[in-house]
Design an enzyme around this catalytic site. Structure first.
Site, PDB file in Angstrom:
ATOM      1  N   LYS A  99       1.149  -1.098  -0.040  1.00 42.34           N
ATOM      2  CA  LYS A  99       0.094  -0.043  -0.031  1.00 42.34           C
ATOM      3  C   LYS A  99       0.891   1.233   0.022  1.00 42.34           C
ATOM      4  CE  LYS A  99      -3.495   2.707   2.146  1.00 42.34           C
ATOM      5  NZ  LYS A  99      -4.233   3.122   3.794  1.00 42.34           N
ATOM      6  N   GLY A 187     -12.370   7.718   5.144  1.00 38.69           N
ATOM      7  CA  GLY A 187     -13.409   8.468   5.257  1.00 38.69           C
ATOM      8  C   GLY A 187     -14.499   7.841   5.680  1.00 38.69           C
ATOM      9  N   SER A 209     -10.315   3.356  10.775  1.00 40.14           N
ATOM     10  CA  SER A 209     -10.701   4.128  11.866  1.00 40.14           C
ATOM     11  C   SER A 209     -12.278   3.656  12.263  1.00 40.14           C
ATOM     12  CB  SER A 209     -10.792   5.659  11.734  1.00 40.14           C
ATOM     13  OG  SER A 209      -9.448   6.072  11.454  1.00 40.14           O
TER      14      SER A 209
END
Lengths: 261, 374
Positions: A99, A187, A209
Site C-alpha cells: 500500500k 473516510g 478508523s
C-alpha cells in the site's frame, strides 16, 4: 455468491480490507480482523517491531490463516522514503502487495499525488503489486493504471474524518473508466457508507478508523462485512434507476407522434 | 526591555472572548465546525469550567478518531546539567549550588542500554542552554549514538541556527522540542534573568529554523504558571498554526508542562489547578484534533491515568530527570524537576491496558530518516 475479486494473481475472498492502527490492543485487533472476514490487511512498516513482541503488530498478523498482508509506507514524506519502506516491507513480509501511501503532512494525512506517481513507477518496475492511496482524481487513477499499478485506492474523504464519500462523482468516474480494481480507502464511517460505495461499483473498501474507534470493534467489523456484502450484491443485481417513475406526458416530444404542439 | 510580538503570534485580539464568555458562547464554541482562536479562548474561560465533562467527552472522541486508542511512549535522557541560564524556576539554573555533570560517551551508552532494556524506542535528549561545557559539538555524537539504537531520536536542548539543525537531522535527529516557557514577553524577561535564553525572539524563531533545517517534528509548549494561561495558550496555539501554514509538512506536538515549586522556593504567579489543566488540554484537542498532545511524569499518577486517551495521546514514562539516572552508574543527584509519577514501564503499561489503551513504543522507523538511499 458474488463475483470474486482478483488483484494481480491473487483471488481475495472478501471485498472488505482492514487496517491495523488505532486498536486498544493486539488481541482486539486480531479478533476484529478475524470477525471481519477480510482477506487483506494493511500494516504500517513503522509499527513493525521485531525486537519487541508486545509492541509488534506484524507478528500476530503473520500467523493468521487466509489473510494476506499488505505493508504500507505510512510515514514516508516522499517517493524515495516510500520506496525504501516498501523494500523493507517486502523483505520482512515476503508479500508482493504494497500500500503506497505518501502523506507529507502528518496531520491531515492527505496523499501527495506527485510523489506517489514517482514512487509507483519505481515499485512497479521492482515487481511490487502497487496499491496507491490517492486523491479521488480520475486522471491520476488512469495514469497509475497506465504504469502498471495493481489497483487504485482513492479516498472518500480525509483519513479519520468519518465524513463518508464526499467525492462521489469523482469515484464514479474512476470506477467507470478503470480497468484495475478500485478500492475506496479512508473516510468511511458506517456500514451504510461502505454499502453505498460498493453499490457504485467500487471493487473493495478499506476501513480502519471506523472499526477501530467503534465502541465494539469486533461487532462493528461484522457489521461492515455485511454492509460490503449487501452493497456488492446490490451492484451485481443491478440497481433500479432513480428515474423509473412513469412519465405521463411528453409535452416536448408529442409532436413527433403527430400531436399538436 | 520591551518586545512587540509579531502580528502572527499576538494573542491579544482574542483574549476578550475568554473574559466575556457566557454559557451560550461556550455551547457555540463546542458546536463550531472549524474552531480557532475565538473558540479556544472561549473554551479556556471560567464559563467553560462547568462544561468540563462535555469537553472531555468530545476530546476523547476526537482522540480516538484521529490518533486511536493508543498512547505513544517516550522517555527523556539528560545528557548534561551544565547551564549558563538564569531561569528562576529551574533546578539547573546557574546560581543553584548543586554539582553539575555531563555524561561521558561510556555513561551515555549505559544510559541508552538501560532505556532500550525498558523497551523504549523513542528517546528525548536533554541539556541546558548552550555553554562551552556542553555545546553543539558535544551534542552531535550523542545523537549519532542514540540514532543507532532508537528509531526516533528527539532533542530538547538550546536553540540553534538552521545549519546546525540540518547537521543534526543528518545525524539521525527527527524531532525538536523547545518550549517558549511563556509568550508574555515582560514575564519572560523577568524569569530569564541572564544567559542566552534571555533572547525571547531567538527562541520564538527556533522551531521554524529547525523545520527549515529538515527536522520533521517540533514539540511546543509553555510552562503553565509563569503568566496568564489564557494569554500563553492562545499564543502557543497561534505559534503552532503559524508553523503549520509556513511548513506544511511539519509535525506538531503540544506539551502541557506545569510549574512545580523548586529548590530556591520559586512560587509561580499563576496557579493552574488540575481541573484547569484538564480544561486546557481538552480545549486543545478540540481545536487541534490531529496533533499529538503530550503529558509528562511531572504530573501525578491519578491525573495522568485520567487524562490518558482523553485528549492526551503521548506520554513519557519511567522518566529520570537526573544526569545518569537510568543506569545509576553515575549516581548524580541533581535533577531538573521533581517526578510525580515514578511508575516503571511495565506498571504504567498495565494501567493503560486496563483503560483499553495500547502502549505504543515504536511508531517510527529509521527507514524514514533523510540520507537513506534507494
Amino acid at each position: 455468491m458474488s463475483q470474486m475479486l482478483k488483484i494481480k494473481d491473487q483471488v481475495l475472498g472478501s471485498r472488505l480490507f482492514t487496517g491495523t492502527g488505532k486498536f486498544s490492543d493486539t488481541e482486539t485487533m486480531v479478533k476484529t480482523i478475524k470477525a471481519s472476514g477480510t482477506a487483506l490487511v494493511t500494516v504500517a512498516l513503522r509499527r513493525f517491531h521485531k525486537d519487541s513482541a508486545a509492541d509488534d503488530l506484524y507478528g500476530p498478523l503473520s500467523e493468521l490463516d487466509n489473510v494476506h498482508i499488505m505493508p504500507n509506507t505510512s510515514g514516508a514524506m516522499n517517493a524515495r522514503e516510500a520506496v525504501n519502506a516498501a523494500m523493507l516491507g517486502r523483505e520482512l513480509t515476503e508479500s508482493p502487495f504494497i500500500k503506497l501511501e505518501i502523506h507529507p503532512n502528518p496531520h491531515h494525512l492527505l496523499p501527495d499525488a506527485i510523489e506517489t506517481y514517482e514512487a509507483a513507477k519505481i515499485l512497479v518496475a521492482e515487481g511490487f503489486w502497487v496499491m496507491p492511496y490517492i486523491p479521488a482524481d480520475p486522471v491520476l487513477a488512469k495514469r497509475l493504471e497506465d504504469i502498471g499499478c495493481a489497483s487504485v485506492m482513492p479516498l472518500g474523504s480525509p483519513i479519520g474524518s468519518g465524513q463518508g464519500i464526499e467525492v462521489r462523482e469523482m469515484i464514479r468516474l474512476i470506477v467507470r473508466d478503470s480497468s484495475i480494481p478500485v478500492v475506496v480507502d479512508a473516510g468511511i464511517r458506517s456500514p451504510s457508507d461502505a454499502a453505498a460505495a460498493m453499490e457504485m461499483g467500487v471493487d473493495a473498501v478499506l476501513v480502519n478508523s471506523a472499526i477501530a474507534a467503534a465502541e465494539n470493534p469486533e461487532a462493528m467489523a461484522i457489521a461492515f462485512a455485511m454492509g460490503v456484502e449487501a452493497g456488492r450484491a446490490a451492484y451485481e443485481a443491478g440497481l433500479m434507476s432513480r428515474s423509473r417513475e412513469a412519465v405521463h406526458t411528453s409535452p416536448l416530444t408529442s409532436f413527433l407522434a403527430g400531436g399538436s404542439v | 526591555m520591551s518586545i512587540t510580538l509579531p502580528q502572527w503570534l499576538d494573542p491579544l485580539p482574542w483574549i476578550h472572548y475568554s473574559k466575556d464568555a457566557e454559557e451560550g458562547q461556550v455551547r457555540q464554541a463546542l458546536d463550531a465546525a472549524a474552531p480557532g482562536e475565538k473558540e479556544l479562548s472561549t473554551l479556556l474561560s471560567p464559563a467553560a469550567r462547568p462544561f468540563i465533562e462535555a469537553m472531555a467527552q468530545r476530546a476523547r472522541t476526537l482522540t480516538r478518531r484521529h490518533i486511536g486508542r493508543t498512547i505513544g511512549l517516550y522517555a527523556p535522557l539528560y545528557l548534561s546539567s551544565h547551564c549558563p541560564g538564569g531561569c528562576t524556576y529551574c533546578g539547573f539554573a546557574s546560581d543553584r549550588e548543586n554539582e553539575r555533570h555531563s555524561l561521558s560517551a561510556k555513561e551515555a551508552a549505559h544510559e541508552m542500554a538501560a532505556m532500550s532494556a525498558m523497551k523504549l524506542d523513542e528517546v528525548l535528549l536533554l541539556t541546558g542552554e548552550r555553554t562551552p561545557k556542553f555545546d553543539f559539538h558535544h551534542l552531535k555524537p550523542f545523537i549519532e549514538m542514540a540514532a543507532r539504537q532508537f528509531d526516533l531520536v528527539g532533542i530538547e536542548v538550546f536553540p540553534m541556527d538552521e545549519a546546525e539543525y540540518r547537521e543534526l537531522a543528518g545525524a539521525g535527529c527527527t524531532s525538536v522540542t523547545l518550549y517558549q516557557e511563556t509568550y508574555d514577553a515582560a514575564q519572560y524577561d523577568r524569569y530569564h534573568r541572564w544567559g542566552p535564553k534571555k533572547n525571547y525572539l531567538n527562541r520564538i524563531d527556533a522551531p521554524a529554523r529547525a523545520l527549515s533545517g529538515g527536522l520533521r517534528y517540533v514539540g511546543m509548549g509553555a510552562l503553565l504558571g509563569l503568566s496568564d494561561p489564557i494569554y500563553d495558550m492562545l499564543a502557543l496555539y497561534r505559534h503552532a498554526r503559524y508553523l503549520q501554514k509556513k511548513y506544511w509538512k511539519a509535525g506538531i506536538s503540544i506539551s502541557f508542562p506545569r510549574i512545580q515549586p523548586q529548590r530556591g522556593d520559586f512560587q509561580p504567579d499563576y496557579m493552574v489547578d488540575d481541573t484547569y489543566l484538564a480544561q486546557i488540554i481538552f480545549a486543545f484537542r478540540i481545536v487541534m484534533p490531529e496533533v499529538q498532545l503530550v503529558l509528562s511524569t511531572r504530573e501525578s499518577q491519578a491525573f495522568r491515568d485520567g487524562m490518558a486517551g482523553v485528549g492526551v495521546s503521548k506520554m513519557s514514562v519511567a522518566s529520570k530527570t537526573t544526569v545518569g539516572g537510568y543506569s545509576d552508574d553515575a549516581g548524580y543527584e541533581e535533577s531538573q524537576f521533581q517526578i510525580s509519577d515514578d511508575r516503571d514501564v511495565e506498571t504504567f503499561c498495565e494501567m493503560l491496558k486496563s483503560k483499553d489503551l495500547e502502549p505504543v513504543f515504536k511508531n517510527w522507523d529509521t527507514v524514514y530518516r533523510d540520507g537513506a538511499e534507494y
